[in-house]
Design a protein around this motif. Structure first.
Motif, PDB file in Angstrom:
ATOM      1  N   ALA A  51      -2.938  -9.840  -3.771  1.00 21.92           N
ATOM      2  CA  ALA A  51      -1.567 -10.142  -4.533  1.00 21.92           C
ATOM      3  C   ALA A  51      -1.287  -8.861  -5.395  1.00 21.92           C
ATOM      4  CB  ALA A  51      -1.589 -11.398  -5.378  1.00 21.92           C
ATOM      5  N   ARG A  52      -2.180  -8.220  -6.182  1.00 18.21           N
ATOM      6  CA  ARG A  52      -2.368  -7.450  -7.014  1.00 18.21           C
ATOM      7  C   ARG A  52      -2.044  -6.011  -6.196  1.00 18.21           C
ATOM      8  NH1 ARG A  52      -3.378  -8.783 -11.946  1.00 18.21           N
ATOM      9  NH2 ARG A  52      -4.562 -10.775 -12.393  1.00 18.21           N
ATOM     10  N   SER A  56       1.555  -3.580  -6.401  1.00 15.41           N
ATOM     11  CA  SER A  56       1.517  -2.167  -6.605  1.00 15.41           C
ATOM     12  C   SER A  56       2.706  -1.385  -5.786  1.00 15.41           C
ATOM     13  CB  SER A  56       0.260  -1.518  -6.556  1.00 15.41           C
ATOM     14  OG  SER A  56      -0.037  -1.479  -5.109  1.00 15.41           O
ATOM     15  N   PRO A  57       3.167  -0.298  -6.520  1.00 16.57           N
ATOM     16  CA  PRO A  57       4.400   0.358  -5.910  1.00 16.57           C
ATOM     17  C   PRO A  57       3.969   0.578  -4.129  1.00 16.57           C
ATOM     18  CG  PRO A  57       3.982   1.239  -8.093  1.00 16.57           C
ATOM     19  CD  PRO A  57       3.045   0.225  -7.590  1.00 16.57           C
ATOM     20  N   ASP A  58       3.070   1.261  -3.727  1.00 15.99           N
ATOM     21  CA  ASP A  58       2.676   1.478  -2.506  1.00 15.99           C
ATOM     22  C   ASP A  58       1.666   0.627  -1.726  1.00 15.99           C
ATOM     23  OD1 ASP A  58       0.653   2.758  -3.742  1.00 15.99           O
ATOM     24  OD2 ASP A  58       0.676   4.643  -2.860  1.00 15.99           O
ATOM     25  N   LEU A  66      -8.291  -1.814 -10.065  1.00 16.75           N
ATOM     26  CA  LEU A  66      -8.226  -3.261  -9.403  1.00 16.75           C
ATOM     27  C   LEU A  66      -9.234  -3.966 -10.227  1.00 16.75           C
ATOM     28  CD1 LEU A  66      -6.978  -4.868  -7.206  1.00 16.75           C
ATOM     29  CD2 LEU A  66      -8.608  -3.848  -5.568  1.00 16.75           C
ATOM     30  N   ALA A  67     -10.379  -3.485 -10.567  1.00 17.23           N
ATOM     31  CA  ALA A  67     -11.415  -4.027 -11.371  1.00 17.23           C
ATOM     32  C   ALA A  67     -10.789  -4.556 -12.908  1.00 17.23           C
ATOM     33  CB  ALA A  67     -12.651  -3.274 -11.641  1.00 17.23           C
ATOM     34  N   GLY A  68     -10.295  -3.681 -13.285  1.00 18.17           N
ATOM     35  CA  GLY A  68      -9.728  -3.889 -14.757  1.00 18.17           C
ATOM     36  C   GLY A  68      -8.784  -5.173 -14.710  1.00 18.17           C
ATOM     37  N   ILE A 102     -12.203   5.692  -5.166  1.00 20.14           N
ATOM     38  CA  ILE A 102     -11.743   5.059  -4.053  1.00 20.14           C
ATOM     39  C   ILE A 102     -10.545   4.199  -4.289  1.00 20.14           C
ATOM     40  CG2 ILE A 102     -12.852   3.233  -2.275  1.00 20.14           C
ATOM     41  CD1 ILE A 102     -14.501   5.647  -2.144  1.00 20.14           C
ATOM     42  N   VAL A 103      -9.817   4.031  -3.254  1.00 21.05           N
ATOM     43  CA  VAL A 103      -8.537   3.465  -3.276  1.00 21.05           C
ATOM     44  C   VAL A 103      -8.574   2.208  -2.396  1.00 21.05           C
ATOM     45  CG1 VAL A 103      -6.170   3.505  -2.793  1.00 21.05           C
ATOM     46  CG2 VAL A 103      -7.215   5.128  -3.984  1.00 21.05           C
ATOM     47  N   ALA A 104      -8.205   1.027  -2.829  1.00 22.10           N
ATOM     48  CA  ALA A 104      -7.815   0.010  -1.792  1.00 22.10           C
ATOM     49  C   ALA A 104      -6.681  -0.026  -1.602  1.00 22.10           C
ATOM     50  CB  ALA A 104      -8.249  -1.348  -2.643  1.00 22.10           C
ATOM     51  N   ALA A 105      -6.216  -0.230  -0.112  1.00 15.59           N
ATOM     52  CA  ALA A 105      -4.731  -0.218   0.427  1.00 15.59           C
ATOM     53  C   ALA A 105      -4.591  -1.427   1.055  1.00 15.59           C
ATOM     54  CB  ALA A 105      -4.633   1.193   1.273  1.00 15.59           C
ATOM     55  N   LEU A 106      -3.616  -2.094   0.867  1.00 12.61           N
ATOM     56  CA  LEU A 106      -3.141  -3.279   1.652  1.00 12.61           C
ATOM     57  C   LEU A 106      -2.703  -2.861   2.962  1.00 12.61           C
ATOM     58  CD1 LEU A 106      -2.646  -6.349   1.426  1.00 12.61           C
ATOM     59  CD2 LEU A 106      -0.437  -5.732   0.575  1.00 12.61           C
ATOM     60  N   THR A 107      -3.169  -3.839   4.091  1.00 10.46           N
ATOM     61  CA  THR A 107      -2.896  -3.352   5.371  1.00 10.46           C
ATOM     62  C   THR A 107      -1.458  -4.254   5.639  1.00 10.46           C
ATOM     63  OG1 THR A 107      -4.100  -5.033   6.381  1.00 10.46           O
ATOM     64  CG2 THR A 107      -5.000  -2.858   6.112  1.00 10.46           C
TER      65      THR A 107
END
Length: 157
Positions: A51-52, A56-58, A66-68, A102-107
């Motif tokens: 959900a987070r 996010s915009p992209d 994300l941890a925050g 490191i970036v987490a990206a939603l697929t």
């Protein structure tokens, strides 16, 4: 900070409200977690990560961001993102602006899973959290939660 030798104790109403807050939170979290596992095979923290990212915009957030905002510890977040990555819902990428980041990206598969889970999740949250109060009571709770959130943001820097 208050002097530990002279604490300001909670009165009966404050203590009762605190205990009810903890109890309600624990029950809601347990029921939401059960619903998400049953309907979508996701844990509550995994749903929150998806959900987070979707908010996010992209569809991308640095792991530190994300941890925050996460409902879990940093190590718990790393584990949950790893599980989501194994399922194909999230991809981890290097951060273009910081070689150590490191970036987490939603697929797209992750977006589909989130859509699948969201209907039942929203219905249960409405049932457990919203519908049990009058509009006036819910308005007061929402205002109180805003104040708590601001206080927590001020404490966390």
């Amino acid at each position: 900070m208050s002097d530990m030798a002279d604490p300001t104790w909670l009165d009966r109403r404050e203590l009762t409200a605190w205990k009810q807050f903890l109890s309600a939170g624990a029950v809601i979290n347990r029921l939401v977690d059960q619903q998400l596992k049953q309907d979508a095979g996701l844990s509550h923290p995994q749903f929150e990560v998806l959900a987070r990212l979707a908010d996010s915009p992209d569809g991308r957030l640095r792991m530190t961001e994300l941890a925050g905002a996460a409902l879990t510890s940093k190590s718990g977040l790393t584990y949950q993102v790893g599980q989501l990555e194994k399922a194909g819902f999230v991809a981890r990428e290097g951060c273009p602006s910081d070689e150590r980041g490191i970036v987490a990206a939603l697929t797209e598969r992750g977006r589909e899973k989130l859509r699948e889970a969201a209907v039942g999740h929203a219905a249960l949250v409405r049932e457990l959290f919203v519908d049990g109060m009058s509009r006036k009571e819910f308005g007061a709770l929402a205002e109180g939660m805003d104040a708590l959130h601001r206080n927590m943001k001020n404490r966390s820097g």
